[in-house]
Structures are given as structure tokens and as C-alpha cells.
Design an enzyme around this catalytic site. Structure first.
Site, PDB file in Angstrom:
ATOM      1  N   ASP A   4       0.904  11.291   0.452  1.00 24.65           N
ATOM      2  CA  ASP A   4       0.250  10.580   1.553  1.00 24.65           C
ATOM      3  C   ASP A   4       1.147  10.635   2.781  1.00 24.65           C
ATOM      4  O   ASP A   4       2.273  10.144   2.760  1.00 24.65           O
ATOM      5  CB  ASP A   4       0.009   9.125   1.133  1.00 24.65           C
ATOM      6  CG  ASP A   4      -0.726   8.310   2.185  1.00 24.65           C
ATOM      7  OD1 ASP A   4      -1.070   8.865   3.241  1.00 24.65           O
ATOM      8  OD2 ASP A   4      -0.953   7.111   1.930  1.00 24.65           O
TER       9      ASP A   4
ATOM     10  N   GLU B 122      -9.374   5.865   4.289  1.00 26.13           N
ATOM     11  CA  GLU B 122      -8.918   4.486   4.430  1.00 26.13           C
ATOM     12  C   GLU B 122      -8.967   3.999   5.872  1.00 26.13           C
ATOM     13  O   GLU B 122      -9.034   2.793   6.123  1.00 26.13           O
ATOM     14  CB  GLU B 122      -7.498   4.316   3.880  1.00 26.13           C
ATOM     15  CG  GLU B 122      -6.410   4.945   4.725  1.00 26.13           C
ATOM     16  CD  GLU B 122      -5.014   4.648   4.196  1.00 26.13           C
ATOM     17  OE1 GLU B 122      -4.344   3.784   4.783  1.00 26.13           O
ATOM     18  OE2 GLU B 122      -4.615   5.283   3.209  1.00 26.13           O
TER      19      GLU B 122
END
Length: 362
Positions: free
Chosen positions: A197, A249
Site C-alpha cells: 500500500d 478507500e
């Protein structure tokens, strides 16, 4: 027909359970926005959303000043009608973080009411595909941790039977990221998923470069490599690498997900129930992703997302980041490397009301 008679919102601050850093920020605290909705037949639904340190009072103001009064007199079972009424009433702010976070707190409370009325758990009411979902860990993969600490955390997760671990990337030099990832891969072997990430920290060119450097590590996905609104950049990256690209997200409406999926710019959808505006739009995104044969691996909020990931056929993973233990009386169940959706009716979260009251700040 029952009727909404009261709606209340308040803000609770929660300290983070462990130090959390990524390529762009530190997670300082969780501002948790609660909404309670009462009906004339005695039921009370509790919903919530969150920020990671800023904006919570703005969300609370949106609820108190503009949204909650509109719920009074509504039928709580007409969730789509309530959601759309509140959404359209915000006019110029309809698409954005503040409105979505406010809507999520209301929408999750309405879903809690629906489940309570049917005396059924959320994972069944929302679809009921299965009860258990594979679990992966993020808590041992933060950017400030050394390679040795990453290895220790990954081994601990594997010993727990979890199927994957996430490692933060975005170090100043690509070789630092590779060194960290190689240490974890060597420690856990080939049968454990490793996710990475970058938290939107990379340019297009650097994202392509790092993906190429990561290819030999057999990664499960490359998450948020670039800014969330750079659809074309993610499409370019997806075409240049075999590593699945994960986004979601930082998207606050259904339409960006449609664009990503239509353009082949994402292989993993990480829709967040708070940031998308609640369970109602979350399910729309999940079913949209299913139509494109794309898995859903929701971001954060494991205590709630376990039920939603279990509800849909393409729910692939639940992310392990515990954050509600200070205000709940029990934890999410884990067995054989899987998170288990709660069987209790409603959202399934066992709130500690006294602990919540002690932490109310607004």
C-alpha cells in the site's frame, strides 16, 4: 408502519491502538461519529462513521444542523428513500467526504434498526453468502517499522493462520521498499499473500517503476499507488504490470468505482462503508464489482466490514486493524485464519455504552 421519533449524534475520540504510519501521514486518533435513531415502537438503532484525526466536528455539524431533523416522521424501513432524501438535501456538498461520512452514520443506524426488527444479523440481512471471510493483517506492516520488525509481525500473523499481510511502501528509494518486501517474502514463504500500500504517494512514472521492481515478489495487490482521482494513471499501471491494482478507500461515491471498473483500472475494490456513505451504497459498489468479476476487500472498520464482506459472493478479505476495543465489550471472532461475522442481531457490534459515554467530546 413504524416512525422515526428521535435522532441524536455525538462525537467520540479514540486513541490509536498502536503507532501507525504510511508514506503520507500518521494515524493520530479516530474521531468516531455516532448516530442513534429511535422509533415509536421502542427500537433504537446505532450507526457510526469515522475520521483519522480531523474533520469529525464538521461531520457532526452536518448531521445536527442539516440532516437529523429531516429523519423525524420517516419510515425507518425505507432506507433508500431516507438516504436519497438526505443526500439531495445537502445540495452543493452532495459528493464529498463530509456528506458521505455523515450519511454513513445515519445509514448504518437505519440498517441496525432493520436487522433488529428482523432479529437477524447484518451479514444475513445484507445478502447472507457465508459467515466467514479470510483475514489479512495490516498492523505489523507500517512504514516506520524495520525489516526485522516487519518479519516478526508477518511471522506472528502466519502463526495465527491468517492468509495475508500488508506492508506499507513509498520509501524514499525503491530499493528500500524491495528490501523490506523481500525480507517478508523470504520469512513467510510462497503461500502467504503479501499486499502493498503506497497511500497515493507516487507519481505515474514512479508507480510503474516500483511495480516492475515488485514483480518477482508475487504480490497479491498494489494498493492506492497514485492519487485516487487519477483513473488514467491507474489504468496505465494496470496494463503495465501483472500485480493486481487495488483502489477504493478514498472514493466517496458510487460513480468513481464504475469508471475504474469500466476502464480496467482496478482489479481489487476496497470500498469503505463510512467513506462511501453507508451500507446502502456499499452494497451497490460490491454488486457492481461482482458484475465485472472483481473482488471486494474493504478498507478498515473490520468490526463492520466482516458482516458486509460475508454478505456478498465477491467478498475476498477482511483487513485486521482493531480500533474499537476501548468501547466494545467483545471482539471480532477469529477462527482458522478467518474473521467470523457476528450472529447477534443488528450490526453485531457489542457496544460498551459506559465507555462510549466517558469518551464523548462533542
Amino acid at each position: 408502519m413504524s416512525m422515526i421519533t428521535r435522532a441524536r449524534a455525538y462525537l467520540v475520540d479514540l486513541d490509536v491502538e498502536t503507532e501507525r504510519t504510511d508514506a503520507v501521514q500518521s494515524f493520530l486518533k479516530q474521531e468516531t461519529i455516532f448516530v442513534e435513531i429511535a422509533t415509536d415502537d421502542g427500537l433504537v438503532g446505532t450507526g457510526y462513521s469515522y475520521t483519522i484525526g480531523t474533520g469529525g466536528r464538521a461531520v457532526l455539524s452536518m448531521l445536527r444542523d442539516h440532516l437529523l431533523d429531516r429523519l423525524i416522521g420517516m419510515d425507518p424501513g425505507r432506507i433508500e428513500a431516507a438516504w436519497m432524501t438526505l443526500f439531495t438535501s445537502t445540495r452543493a456538498t452532495t459528493t464529498g467526504a463530509i456528506t458521505s461520512l455523515a450519511l454513513a452514520a445515519v445509514d448504518t443506524a437505519l440498517w441496525d434498526l432493520r436487522c433488529l426488527r428482523h432479529d437477524a444479523p447484518l451479514w444475513q440481512v445484507a445478502g447472507g453468502f457465508r459467515r466467514d471471510v479470510p483475514l489479512y493483517d495490516t498492523e505489523g506492516g507500517w512504514l516506520h517499522l524495520s525489516p526485522d520488525e516487519l518479519v516478526e509481525g508477518a511471522r506472528r500473523s502466519v502463526a495465527e493462520g491468517w492468509a495475508g499481510v500488508k506492508i506499507k511502501v513509498g520509501s524514499p528509494h525503491v530499493f528500500d521498499d524491495v528490501e523490506r518486501l523481500r525480507a517478508v517474502r523470504d520469512a513467510v514463504g510462497e503461500r502467504v499473500d503479501i499486499m502493498v500500500d503506497a497511500n497515493q504517494s507516487l507519481t505515474r512514472g514512479e508507480a510503474v517503476r516500483r511495480a516492475k521492481a515488485f514483480e518477482s515478489l508475487d504480490l497479491a495487490w498494489f494498493e492506492e499507488p497514485m492519487l485516487a482521482d487519477d483513473v488514467e494513471g491507474h489504468r496505465t499501471l494496470a496494463r503495465s504490470t501483472s500485480i493486481p491494482v487495488a483502489v477504493g478507500e478514498s472514493m466517496y461515491a458510487v460513480s468513481p468505482f464504475r469508471e475504474y471498473l469500466e476502464r480496467g483500472a482496478a482489479s481489487i475494490v476496497q470500498v469503505d462503508v463510512a467513506r462511501i456513505g453507508g451500507i446502502t451504497p456499499w452494497l451497490k459498489v460490491a454488486h457492481l464489482a461482482e458484475a465485472f468479476n472483481v473482488a471486494v476487500c474493504p478498507h478498515f472498520l473490520m468490526e463492520l466490514h466482516v458482516s458486509l464482506a460475508a454478505a456478498v459472493p465477491n467478498g475476498r478479505y477482511v483487513e485486521h486493524i482493531p480500533q474499537l476495543r476501548a468501547i466494545t465489550r467483545s471482539e471480532m471472532q477469529i477462527a482458522d485464519g478467518h474473521a467470523l461475522a457476528p450472529e447477534r442481531s443488528g450490526l453485531g457490534i457489542d457496544w460498551d455504552r459506559d465507555a462510549i459515554d466517558d469518551r464523548i467530546v462533542a
